[in-house]
Every structure is written in structure tokens, then in C-alpha cells.
Design a protein around this motif. Structure first.
Motif: not given
Length: 82
Positions: A4-7, A11-14, A71-76, A78-82
Motif C-alpha cells: 500500500k501507499e504509505l499515505t 495509524n496502526e499499520e503505520l 517517509e514512514v518517520e515523516k508520516l508518523v 505528521e500524524r503525531g503518533l509518537r
């Protein structure tokens, strides 16, 4: 199976992808180190030959993995997951 595309990831999969980053970096380093070792041994033992240039085949793969990790770290972030 196509990734899948990262976007498009939930949230769980990311977060699962982000958890795989550390082991992925270690595997890339181990594989590249192993291939460099083979290349050095081959160059010393037999001179320059096919085995000497094998690490050059893996470098683009490692670079692609590194871009995906960023890209994964950037999305995490951006979404404020960490």
C-alpha cells in the motif's frame, strides 16, 4: 501482493511499519557489510573480478529502503503518533 501507499495506511499499520525500521536498518547494514567483506576477500585473493563489484548491486536497494524509512518517520511525526 502489492504494498500500500504509505499515505493510505491506517495509524496502526503505520506504527507497525515504523517498528520495522530499526530491524530493517540493521539488516541493510549487515547485508552490505557482508557483501563488502566478500568483495575485499575476492579482491585480495583473486584480484578484481565479478565478486568485487557485488556490493554495487545492493546499494540502490539499500537507498530505496532508506527513503521509505524516512517517509514512514515523516508520516508518523505528521500524524503525531509518537
Amino acid at each position: 501482493m502489492k504494498q500500500k501507499e504509505l499515505t493510505d495506511l491506517t495509524n496502526e499499520e503505520l506504527l507497525q511499519e515504523a517498528g520495522k525500521i530499526k530491524s530493517g536498518k540493521i539488516m541493510d547494514a549487515a547485508i552490505l557489510g557482508f557483501l563488502i567483506g566478500i568483495a575485499v576477500y575476492s579482491a585480495v585473493k583473486n584480484g578484481f573480478g565479478l565478486l568485487t563489484f557485488i556490493p554495487l548491486i545492493y546499494v540502490p536497494i539499500a537507498a530505496k529502503n532508506k527513503l521509505r524509512h524516512k517517509e514512514v518517520e515523516k508520516l508518523v511525526k505528521e500524524r503525531g503518533l509518537r
